[in-house]
Design an enzyme around this catalytic site. Structure first.
Site, short mmCIF file in Angstrom:
data_model
loop_
_atom_site.label_atom_id
_atom_site.label_comp_id
_atom_site.label_asym_id
_atom_site.label_seq_id
_atom_site.Cartn_x
_atom_site.Cartn_y
_atom_site.Cartn_z
N CYS A 1 36.65 45.07 50.08
CA CYS A 1 37.27 43.73 50.09
C CYS A 1 38.78 43.79 49.86
CB CYS A 1 36.61 42.85 49.05
SG CYS A 1 34.83 42.88 49.20
N HIS B 1 41.24 37.44 47.05
CA HIS B 1 39.98 37.71 47.76
C HIS B 1 38.98 36.66 47.30
CE1 HIS B 1 36.34 39.34 49.15
NE2 HIS B 1 35.96 39.87 48.00
N ASN C 1 31.84 34.98 50.63
CA ASN C 1 32.67 36.18 50.49
C ASN C 1 32.61 36.96 51.82
OD1 ASN C 1 33.53 38.80 50.00
ND2 ASN C 1 32.63 38.91 47.96
N1 ACO Z 1 19.38 31.99 42.94
C1 ACO Z 1 18.74 31.73 41.79
N2 ACO Z 1 18.68 32.61 40.78
C2 ACO Z 1 19.30 33.79 40.94
C3 ACO Z 1 20.00 34.13 42.11
C4 ACO Z 1 20.00 33.17 43.13
N3 ACO Z 1 20.65 33.38 44.31
N4 ACO Z 1 20.51 35.36 41.97
C5 ACO Z 1 20.18 35.80 40.75
N5 ACO Z 1 19.45 34.85 40.12
C6 ACO Z 1 18.84 34.87 38.79
C7 ACO Z 1 18.66 36.27 38.27
O1 ACO Z 1 17.46 36.83 38.74
C8 ACO Z 1 18.63 36.02 36.77
O2 ACO Z 1 17.35 35.56 36.46
P1 ACO Z 1 16.66 36.03 35.05
O3 ACO Z 1 17.56 35.50 33.99
O4 ACO Z 1 15.33 35.39 35.13
O5 ACO Z 1 16.64 37.53 35.11
C9 ACO Z 1 19.58 34.84 36.59
O6 ACO Z 1 19.73 34.25 37.88
C10 ACO Z 1 20.94 35.25 36.10
O7 ACO Z 1 21.36 36.34 36.84
P2 ACO Z 1 22.78 36.99 36.61
O8 ACO Z 1 22.97 38.13 37.55
O9 ACO Z 1 22.99 37.21 35.14
O10 ACO Z 1 23.70 35.77 37.09
P3 ACO Z 1 25.23 35.60 36.90
O11 ACO Z 1 25.49 34.36 36.19
O12 ACO Z 1 25.86 36.86 36.37
O13 ACO Z 1 25.72 35.43 38.39
C11 ACO Z 1 26.67 36.63 40.20
C12 ACO Z 1 25.44 36.43 39.36
C13 ACO Z 1 27.03 35.34 40.90
C14 ACO Z 1 26.35 37.68 41.26
C15 ACO Z 1 27.81 37.11 39.28
O14 ACO Z 1 27.42 38.22 38.52
C16 ACO Z 1 29.04 37.44 40.04
O15 ACO Z 1 29.67 36.59 40.64
N6 ACO Z 1 29.47 38.71 40.03
C17 ACO Z 1 30.59 39.13 40.82
C18 ACO Z 1 30.08 39.38 42.18
C19 ACO Z 1 31.17 39.50 43.17
O16 ACO Z 1 32.19 38.86 43.08
N7 ACO Z 1 30.90 40.36 44.14
C20 ACO Z 1 31.74 40.62 45.19
C21 ACO Z 1 33.05 41.20 44.75
S1 ACO Z 1 33.56 42.59 45.56
C22 ACO Z 1 33.34 42.27 47.10
O17 ACO Z 1 33.73 41.24 47.49
C23 ACO Z 1 32.58 43.18 47.98
#
Ligand code: ACO
Length: 324
Positions: A114, A251, A281
């Protein structure tokens, strides 16, 4: 001193809009979860557009809008982690599509995930500064939809397809500071495996599917560090302060990362140009798509200074501080 200036930007996205509700019919998710955790409302997903098609359309949009003759381009860099082929490069295919086959052009792809567009702009800038190129086309183009596991709700809701292009040329004002960095991530917190070893001489290998995997929490922590680190470095290198910066084009990974940076660095959130709700993204394409929209909005005037800042798989990160 010779620097390079961004003289054009363009974007292209697939026609197909996929909403959060559409995804909730595929995996166990909801519009409320996706919007509140990421800021994403919809994304574009390719039905037939390739990475090369999108790169071409974004380049053509930039050329048409800013009245640039493609024949004046002598360097083409395409940043992508979802190319149509390992070989030839997307940049070579783009050269052909642009009708530049009989020209003296250097064309190659880069993979900085990215951060790809930021890396590409920095490379083109160095070529221009040394006189090795006069006008460079730098494109971030992705069809990430082909890399996603559409049964994995933690990744398939985040990403989208698209392309963003910029054109750079030599000038006495433009890029003021650039900074890139990388750390080899032994844990592969963000990865898309390629081909397994499969010759008759290879040790037995487990065949891994070529789907994106992401440790969201680790990437969130990394992004919070990386965006701040890159912004601090380009400000230090330029001798400018945040007050001198009109917009930051980050980004477009997650609205919560932008909110966190805004809070930690005491930067008004309005200074960040964010369009993640429309595209998700799009990896190396996102900064180019956002920059094109920001320039189209008429909010950037001659003399305004912007910071383009990226972070992604590798792990890589970097920023460009540029005057328009
Ligand atoms: N819908 C519903 N529930 C979901 C989803 C979904 N799409 N995805 C995960 N969950 C659930 C999980 O299973 C978990 O359930 P549990 O508590 O029963 O185990 C719960 O939601 C919380 O999951 P977390 O992973 O802790 O959720 P979080 O609040 O951390 O959000 C996210 C996840 C959005 C991926 C976050 O960690 C994030 O934004 N990270 C950065 C990711 C990013 O920016 N990536 C790209 C950057 S680099 C690039 O661009 C290639």
């Amino acid at each position: 001193m010779i620097t390079s200036k961004i003289i054009a930007a363009g974007k292209a996205v697939p026609a197909k809009i996929v909403t959060n509700d559409d995804l909730s019919r595929l995996v166990d998710t909801s519009d409320e979860w996706i919007k509140s955790r990421t800021g994403i409302e919809e994304r574009r997903i390719s039905q037939n557009e390739t990475t090369t098609d999108l790169a071409y359309e974004a380049s053509k949009a930039a050329f048409d809008k800013y009245k640039i003759d493609p024949a004046t381009i002598d360097l083409i860099i395409v940043a992508t982690i979802s190319p149509d082929n390992f070989m030839p490069s997307t940049a070579s295919l783009l050269q052909e599509r642009l009708g530049l086959n009989n020209r003296h052009v250097m064309a190659f792809d880069i993979n900085a995930a990215c951060t790809g567009l930021v890396y590409g702009i920095q490379i083109a800038h160095k070529f221009i500064q040394t006189g090795s190129a006069k006008r460079a086309l730098v494109v971030g183009s992705e069809t990430l939809s082909r890399t996603l596991n559409w049964e994995d709700r933690s990744t398939c809701v985040i990403f989208g397809d698209g392309a963003g292009a910029v054109v750079l040329e030599a000038s006495d004002r433009g890029i003021i500071a650039d900074y890139t960095n990388s750390l080899g991530d032994p844990d592969l917190n963000l990865a898309i495996p390629a081909l397994p070893l499969k010759s008759p001489f290879a040790d037995e290998m487990t065949c891994s599917p070529s789907c994106m995997t992401m440790n969201g929490a680790e990437i969130f922590k990394f992004a919070s560090f990386a965006v701040k680190d890159a912004i601090v470095h380009v400000l230090e290198k330029s001798g400018l302060t945040m007050d001198d910066i009109k917009f930051i084009v980050p980004h477009q990974a997650n609205m919560r990362i932008v909110s966190k940076i805004s809070k930690v660095m005491h930067i008004p959130v309005e200074k960040f140009y964010v369009n993640i709700k429309n595209y998700g993204n799009t990896s190396s394409a996102s900064i180019g798509i956002a920059l094109d929209e920001l320039l189209d909005s008429g909010q950037v005037h001659p003399g305004d200074k912007l910071i383009l800042v990226g972070f992604g798989g590798g792990l890589t990160w970097g920023a460009i501080l540029v005057e328009f």
